[in-house]
Motif scaffolding. Structure first.
Motif, PDB file in Angstrom:
ATOM      1  N   MET A 299      -4.477  98.769 -59.854  1.00 36.67           N
ATOM      2  CA  MET A 299      -5.831  99.216 -60.194  1.00 36.67           C
ATOM      3  C   MET A 299      -6.334  98.461 -61.422  1.00 36.67           C
ATOM      4  O   MET A 299      -7.527  98.214 -61.555  1.00 36.67           O
ATOM      5  CB  MET A 299      -5.872 100.731 -60.406  1.00 36.67           C
ATOM      6  CG  MET A 299      -5.574 101.525 -59.135  1.00 36.67           C
ATOM      7  SD  MET A 299      -6.470 100.940 -57.653  1.00 36.67           S
ATOM      8  CE  MET A 299      -8.140 101.323 -58.088  1.00 36.67           C
ATOM      9  N   GLU A 300      -5.442  98.066 -62.308  1.00 38.57           N
ATOM     10  CA  GLU A 300      -5.825  97.237 -63.450  1.00 38.57           C
ATOM     11  C   GLU A 300      -6.343  95.870 -62.962  1.00 38.57           C
ATOM     12  O   GLU A 300      -7.331  95.352 -63.492  1.00 38.57           O
ATOM     13  CB  GLU A 300      -4.627  97.054 -64.380  1.00 38.57           C
ATOM     14  CG  GLU A 300      -4.951  96.286 -65.643  1.00 38.57           C
ATOM     15  CD  GLU A 300      -3.744  96.176 -66.559  1.00 38.57           C
ATOM     16  OE1 GLU A 300      -3.146  95.077 -66.611  1.00 38.57           O
ATOM     17  OE2 GLU A 300      -3.417  97.199 -67.200  1.00 38.57           O
ATOM     18  N   ASP A 301      -5.694  95.310 -61.939  1.00 39.90           N
ATOM     19  CA  ASP A 301      -6.169  94.054 -61.342  1.00 39.90           C
ATOM     20  C   ASP A 301      -7.588  94.214 -60.775  1.00 39.90           C
ATOM     21  O   ASP A 301      -8.435  93.334 -60.931  1.00 39.90           O
ATOM     22  CB  ASP A 301      -5.246  93.593 -60.211  1.00 39.90           C
ATOM     23  CG  ASP A 301      -3.883  93.142 -60.693  1.00 39.90           C
ATOM     24  OD1 ASP A 301      -3.763  92.683 -61.852  1.00 39.90           O
ATOM     25  OD2 ASP A 301      -2.924  93.235 -59.892  1.00 39.90           O
ATOM     26  N   ILE A 302      -7.830  95.344 -60.121  1.00 36.27           N
ATOM     27  CA  ILE A 302      -9.166  95.612 -59.551  1.00 36.27           C
ATOM     28  C   ILE A 302     -10.203  95.619 -60.672  1.00 36.27           C
ATOM     29  O   ILE A 302     -11.277  95.013 -60.550  1.00 36.27           O
ATOM     30  CB  ILE A 302      -9.196  96.955 -58.790  1.00 36.27           C
ATOM     31  CG1 ILE A 302      -8.242  96.923 -57.592  1.00 36.27           C
ATOM     32  CG2 ILE A 302     -10.615  97.309 -58.353  1.00 36.27           C
ATOM     33  CD1 ILE A 302      -8.620  95.997 -56.478  1.00 36.27           C
ATOM     34  N   GLU A 303      -9.905  96.298 -61.761  1.00 32.86           N
ATOM     35  CA  GLU A 303     -10.841  96.340 -62.889  1.00 32.86           C
ATOM     36  C   GLU A 303     -11.056  94.948 -63.473  1.00 32.86           C
ATOM     37  O   GLU A 303     -12.179  94.595 -63.849  1.00 32.86           O
ATOM     38  CB  GLU A 303     -10.351  97.320 -63.956  1.00 32.86           C
ATOM     39  CG  GLU A 303     -10.401  98.775 -63.511  1.00 32.86           C
ATOM     40  CD  GLU A 303     -11.769  99.199 -62.995  1.00 32.86           C
ATOM     41  OE1 GLU A 303     -12.799  98.904 -63.642  1.00 32.86           O
ATOM     42  OE2 GLU A 303     -11.816  99.827 -61.911  1.00 32.86           O
ATOM     43  N   ASP A 304     -10.004  94.123 -63.537  1.00 32.15           N
ATOM     44  CA  ASP A 304     -10.141  92.739 -63.999  1.00 32.15           C
ATOM     45  C   ASP A 304     -11.070  91.938 -63.089  1.00 32.15           C
ATOM     46  O   ASP A 304     -11.895  91.167 -63.553  1.00 32.15           O
ATOM     47  CB  ASP A 304      -8.778  92.028 -64.071  1.00 32.15           C
ATOM     48  CG  ASP A 304      -7.914  92.527 -65.213  1.00 32.15           C
ATOM     49  OD1 ASP A 304      -8.447  93.206 -66.119  1.00 32.15           O
ATOM     50  OD2 ASP A 304      -6.698  92.239 -65.181  1.00 32.15           O
TER      51      ASP A 304
ATOM     52  N   LYS B 272     -13.442  93.162 -61.225  1.00 32.38           N
ATOM     53  CA  LYS B 272     -14.799  93.662 -61.440  1.00 32.38           C
ATOM     54  C   LYS B 272     -15.429  93.063 -62.685  1.00 32.38           C
ATOM     55  O   LYS B 272     -16.623  92.784 -62.719  1.00 32.38           O
ATOM     56  CB  LYS B 272     -14.798  95.198 -61.540  1.00 32.38           C
ATOM     57  CG  LYS B 272     -14.584  95.878 -60.208  1.00 32.38           C
ATOM     58  CD  LYS B 272     -14.640  97.384 -60.346  1.00 32.38           C
ATOM     59  CE  LYS B 272     -14.499  98.045 -59.005  1.00 32.38           C
ATOM     60  NZ  LYS B 272     -14.631  99.501 -59.061  1.00 32.38           N
ATOM     61  N   ARG B 273     -14.627  92.827 -63.711  1.00 33.30           N
ATOM     62  CA  ARG B 273     -15.135  92.259 -64.964  1.00 33.30           C
ATOM     63  C   ARG B 273     -15.193  90.733 -64.945  1.00 33.30           C
ATOM     64  O   ARG B 273     -15.809  90.127 -65.819  1.00 33.30           O
ATOM     65  CB  ARG B 273     -14.262  92.699 -66.137  1.00 33.30           C
ATOM     66  CG  ARG B 273     -14.422  94.146 -66.510  1.00 33.30           C
ATOM     67  CD  ARG B 273     -13.705  94.447 -67.816  1.00 33.30           C
ATOM     68  NE  ARG B 273     -12.282  94.163 -67.751  1.00 33.30           N
ATOM     69  CZ  ARG B 273     -11.338  95.046 -67.387  1.00 33.30           C
ATOM     70  NH1 ARG B 273     -11.698  96.258 -67.066  1.00 33.30           N
ATOM     71  NH2 ARG B 273     -10.078  94.707 -67.362  1.00 33.30           N
TER      72      ARG B 273
ATOM     73  N   ASP C  66     -19.505  95.161 -60.400  1.00 35.03           N
ATOM     74  CA  ASP C  66     -18.983  96.353 -59.760  1.00 35.03           C
ATOM     75  C   ASP C  66     -19.035  96.241 -58.234  1.00 35.03           C
ATOM     76  O   ASP C  66     -19.886  95.550 -57.679  1.00 35.03           O
ATOM     77  CB  ASP C  66     -19.800  97.565 -60.205  1.00 35.03           C
ATOM     78  CG  ASP C  66     -18.918  98.719 -60.632  1.00 35.03           C
ATOM     79  OD1 ASP C  66     -17.699  98.549 -60.636  1.00 35.03           O
ATOM     80  OD2 ASP C  66     -19.465  99.788 -60.947  1.00 35.03           O
TER      81      ASP C  66
ATOM     82  N   GLU D  82     -17.464  98.661 -54.443  1.00 34.27           N
ATOM     83  CA  GLU D  82     -16.613  99.706 -53.895  1.00 34.27           C
ATOM     84  C   GLU D  82     -16.007  99.190 -52.595  1.00 34.27           C
ATOM     85  O   GLU D  82     -16.496  98.214 -52.027  1.00 34.27           O
ATOM     86  CB  GLU D  82     -17.376 101.012 -53.685  1.00 34.27           C
ATOM     87  CG  GLU D  82     -18.544 100.934 -52.727  1.00 34.27           C
ATOM     88  CD  GLU D  82     -19.321 102.238 -52.621  1.00 34.27           C
ATOM     89  OE1 GLU D  82     -19.498 102.938 -53.634  1.00 34.27           O
ATOM     90  OE2 GLU D  82     -19.780 102.544 -51.503  1.00 34.27           O
TER      91      GLU D  82
END
Length: 187
Positions: free
Chosen positions: A176-181, A183-184, A149, A151
């Motif tokens: 935003m999906e790329d950002i979540e990817d 993060k994971r 994670d 910010e």
């Protein structure tokens, strides 16, 4: 001057910021839509953002400065870390003069990590960035090396002493999906 007010406009090779300074009406002039405040002419992609995050994650508990440059000859972005003395309390850095003093390279983004601290712009950042070129400034914080994670905050100067906040999608060609990817990634 426009039909619907006086605007302060900062234009560069890479982007334009527009800030309404005075309201007035003059029907003989062109009108500017009130919702236009920032226009980027080029965007670095997801891979640039991901590389920055990867380096910031590897630098456990220390702050790092990073610059994203646009090579106007090759029409592509690249990352540079300049010269830095890095310690847990801050950064002493020197930007790469090779790029600063060249017409070929354009500063797009200056970004630093706050590692486990929140992503915020300090008073020192405010004063420093008022003296710097028209570029985007960013900070990445709350980097959790266990969960991936983080910010972020981005901004650009839109007047002599003021800044406009930007979303990550204003700065990078990223969803935003790329950002979540990201993060994971590897977690």
């Amino acid at each position: 001057y426009t039909r619907n007010g006086m605007y302060f406009v900062i234009n560069s090779d890479l982007f334009t910021t527009i800030k309404k300074e005075v309201n007035y009406s003059n029907i003989k002039l062109e009108k500017i839509p009130n919702d236009i405040t920032f226009i980027s002419k080029v965007f670095p992609g997801k891979e640039i953002f991901e590389k920055i995050i990867d380096v910031f994650r590897m630098a456990k508990d220390i702050e790092i400065m990073c610059w994203v440059w646009f090579d106007s000859k090759l029409h592509k972005f690249f990352i540079d870390f300049g010269e830095q003395v890095i310690n847990p309390g801050g950064i002493q850095y020197k930007i790469n003069e090779k790029y600063v003093n060249s017409d070929r390279y354009k500063l797009y983004l200056e970004i630093h990590s706050h590692h486990t601290m929140s992503a915020h712009f300090s008073l020192t950042d405010d004063e420093d960035e008022k003296q710097k070129p028209h570029a985007i400034y960013g900070v990445i914080g709350k980097i959790n090396v266990n969960t991936g994670d983080f910010e972020y905050k981005f901004r650009i100067r839109n007047g002599i002493d003021s800044f406009m906040e930007l979303d990550v999608t204003d700065v990078f060609d990223i969803s935003m999906e790329d950002i979540e990817d990201i993060k994971r990634n590897d977690y």
